[in-house]
Design a protein around this motif. Structure first.
Motif, PDB file in Angstrom:
ATOM      1  N   LEU A 169       0.824  -1.028  -0.006  1.00 23.82           N
ATOM      2  CA  LEU A 169       0.005  -0.013   0.027  1.00 23.82           C
ATOM      3  C   LEU A 169       0.757   1.411   0.048  1.00 23.82           C
ATOM      4  O   LEU A 169       0.768   2.022  -0.936  1.00 23.82           O
ATOM      5  CB  LEU A 169      -1.136  -0.120   1.197  1.00 23.82           C
ATOM      6  CG  LEU A 169      -1.595   1.240   1.531  1.00 23.82           C
ATOM      7  CD1 LEU A 169      -2.600   1.483   0.207  1.00 23.82           C
ATOM      8  CD2 LEU A 169      -2.537   1.242   2.925  1.00 23.82           C
ATOM      9  N   LEU A 170       1.755   1.240   1.124  1.00 20.82           N
ATOM     10  CA  LEU A 170       2.790   2.402   0.792  1.00 20.82           C
ATOM     11  C   LEU A 170       3.465   2.727  -0.284  1.00 20.82           C
ATOM     12  O   LEU A 170       4.010   3.990  -0.740  1.00 20.82           O
ATOM     13  CB  LEU A 170       3.618   2.485   2.248  1.00 20.82           C
ATOM     14  CG  LEU A 170       2.873   2.477   3.675  1.00 20.82           C
ATOM     15  CD1 LEU A 170       3.697   2.563   4.828  1.00 20.82           C
ATOM     16  CD2 LEU A 170       2.011   3.894   3.676  1.00 20.82           C
ATOM     17  N   LEU A 173       1.294   4.469  -2.613  1.00 19.76           N
ATOM     18  CA  LEU A 173       1.191   5.847  -2.112  1.00 19.76           C
ATOM     19  C   LEU A 173       2.517   6.684  -2.653  1.00 19.76           C
ATOM     20  O   LEU A 173       2.468   7.950  -3.171  1.00 19.76           O
ATOM     21  CB  LEU A 173       0.745   6.094  -0.959  1.00 19.76           C
ATOM     22  CG  LEU A 173      -0.652   5.230  -0.484  1.00 19.76           C
ATOM     23  CD1 LEU A 173      -0.982   5.775   0.970  1.00 19.76           C
ATOM     24  CD2 LEU A 173      -1.658   6.167  -1.397  1.00 19.76           C
ATOM     25  N   SER A 176       2.614   7.054  -6.364  1.00 17.91           N
ATOM     26  CA  SER A 176       1.580   8.231  -6.803  1.00 17.91           C
ATOM     27  C   SER A 176       2.384   9.395  -6.764  1.00 17.91           C
ATOM     28  O   SER A 176       1.678  10.348  -7.524  1.00 17.91           O
ATOM     29  CB  SER A 176       0.388   7.888  -5.904  1.00 17.91           C
ATOM     30  OG  SER A 176       0.767   8.615  -4.729  1.00 17.91           O
ATOM     31  N   LEU A 177       3.541   9.714  -6.117  1.00 20.31           N
ATOM     32  CA  LEU A 177       3.807  11.103  -6.125  1.00 20.31           C
ATOM     33  C   LEU A 177       4.684  11.490  -7.395  1.00 20.31           C
ATOM     34  O   LEU A 177       5.249  12.303  -7.740  1.00 20.31           O
ATOM     35  CB  LEU A 177       4.931  11.410  -4.883  1.00 20.31           C
ATOM     36  CG  LEU A 177       4.152  11.240  -3.462  1.00 20.31           C
ATOM     37  CD1 LEU A 177       5.253  11.198  -2.426  1.00 20.31           C
ATOM     38  CD2 LEU A 177       3.310  12.188  -3.216  1.00 20.31           C
TER      39      LEU A 177
END
Lengths: 266, 266
Positions: A169-170, A173, A176-177
């Protein structure tokens, strides 16, 4: 030909890679079962949008029901250890190949150019490869216009049921940056189930079934965690994400995967 | 006066809020114990940088050892249900008040203007309120120049040991997309332990002790999750973070807190 091991051995598998290929096909068969619970019809011709190397295509062909057209705009030389072209050629040359065709195209262009009709369109772990939400919407609209009866989606859910999946999950994220249309990564447009539902509804589809599947033993979580940790950004935002990812990896003995969201729209 | 319940009842506590105030002070006493394991000295005068409403200040005063100066640049009318000014006045009027002074200032300005010397400087859950990493560095440098012997830090670690703390972690990553020097939120500069170590070392400090404390029963995780969910951003990046946070909240019966990092530098 209906079980994962039989299908997996027909694919381009690197030495020693058969167990994880079997797990991958097993996952793809689980997705088909979820879509069937939602009423998706694979007895007639179906189209696999963003088929990539053809894992989902092979699982669909293994049903021995309708024929399957795999469509992908990716460069034939994309992918490792086998390229898209190599993996697709291997599947076509196998006993499964008689039911399979591959088209090198984006979905809206392909659908506008083919006289074929499809009972069901599948987008299986291909949605995060799209360049943007607008491109996903265009594809959902094109499938609607083409008279497809069932839209079957599967993607990582951004939701975890076990701490071992936290690095997965991390990593998403964190990645996604750093995404954009020019990205070569697996995570280019990491949309949530809520966003996918909204895009499908905007294109005229109606949700008829959704469920969440745990698939912790796939290796995708491990691969994405490595991809996320390889990113080097010096902004405070990237540091915070990256350090949270590192902390999660350090606390995890064996990295698992996020849950998968599977849905059918009519 | 050394236990959490005795200290908590001297503070400005809203009706019904005493149990959570006791837990908060208990946490602050645990931090003091961690810093003492790392050799921090509270027998002489110490300074509590970013003291806010004075929870850590009160816990330090409760030791009945050296005097404590609480320094905070926050507006006196900041905070709810009690403002900084009200909470600080209440503590000063209590039996603990004799050992406490509050200064309304940023740390470098205060340290440059006071003739007082400090054995230990504490920054306890105040680091994420700083406007930037540069401002944290300036404070670490000013404390070094002022001859402070021990630098004692405590902050959320960005690391979780239980799935119930996932909303807290994801709320911080979500809020990190929306931070800046003008923010009024609790999360303005969410730095990791790794970044804090680097900033302290850059200012001339040497790490002598660090540990991670589980503090799941504090209510901060719940508050931050609500703050993160209240953010409304329409960028794909914010959507992805926000939907992951929502999914985590929906799977959690009782939101817990991240682990806390406590460290001492000399």
């Amino acid at each position: 030909m209906g079980n994962a091991a039989d299908i997996a051995k027909e694919l381009a598998v690197p030495p020693g890679g058969l167990p994880s290929q079997i797990e991958q096909i097993d996952h793809r068969l689980n997705l088909i079962a979820a879509w069937q619970r939602g009423g998706a019809d694979f007895s007639a011709r179906c189209v696999d949008i963003g088929c990539g190397q053809g894992d989902q295509t092979a699982a669909l062909a293994g049903l021995q029901q309708g024929e399957v057209v795999g469509v992908d705009p990716g460069p034939p030389d994309y992918g490792a250890p086998f390229t898209l072209a190599e993996a697709q050629a291997c599947l076509l040359a196998s006993p499964l190949g008689a039911r399979v065709t591959f088209e090198h195209s984006d979905a809206p262009s392909y659908l506008a150019s083919t006289p074929l009709k499809f009972a069901t369109a599948v987008l299986s772990h291909s949605l995060w490869y799209f360049p943007s939400q607008a491109a996903i919407l265009d594809t959902f609209v094109a499938l609607r216009k083409a008279g497809v009866r069932h839209l079957a989606l599967a993607e990582w859910s951004l939701s975890i049921g076990h701490l071992d999946a936290l690095p997965h999950l991390l990593s998403v994220l964190t990645q996604s940056l750093d995404v954009g249309p020019d990205s070569e990564a697996n995570v280019r447009c990491p949309v949530s189930p809520a966003v996918l539902r909204r895009l499908a509804e905007q294109a005229g589809w109606t949700l008829s079934h959704e469920e969440t599947l745990a698939q912790p033993s796939l290796r995708d979580g491990e691969w994405e965690a490595a991809a996320g940790r390889a990113l080097r950004g010096e902004t405070p935002l990237m540091q915070t994400h990256s350090d949270a990812l590192t902390a999660a990896c350090e606390r995890t003995k064996s990295i698992a995967c996020m849950d998968v969201w599977a849905a059918v729209f009519t």
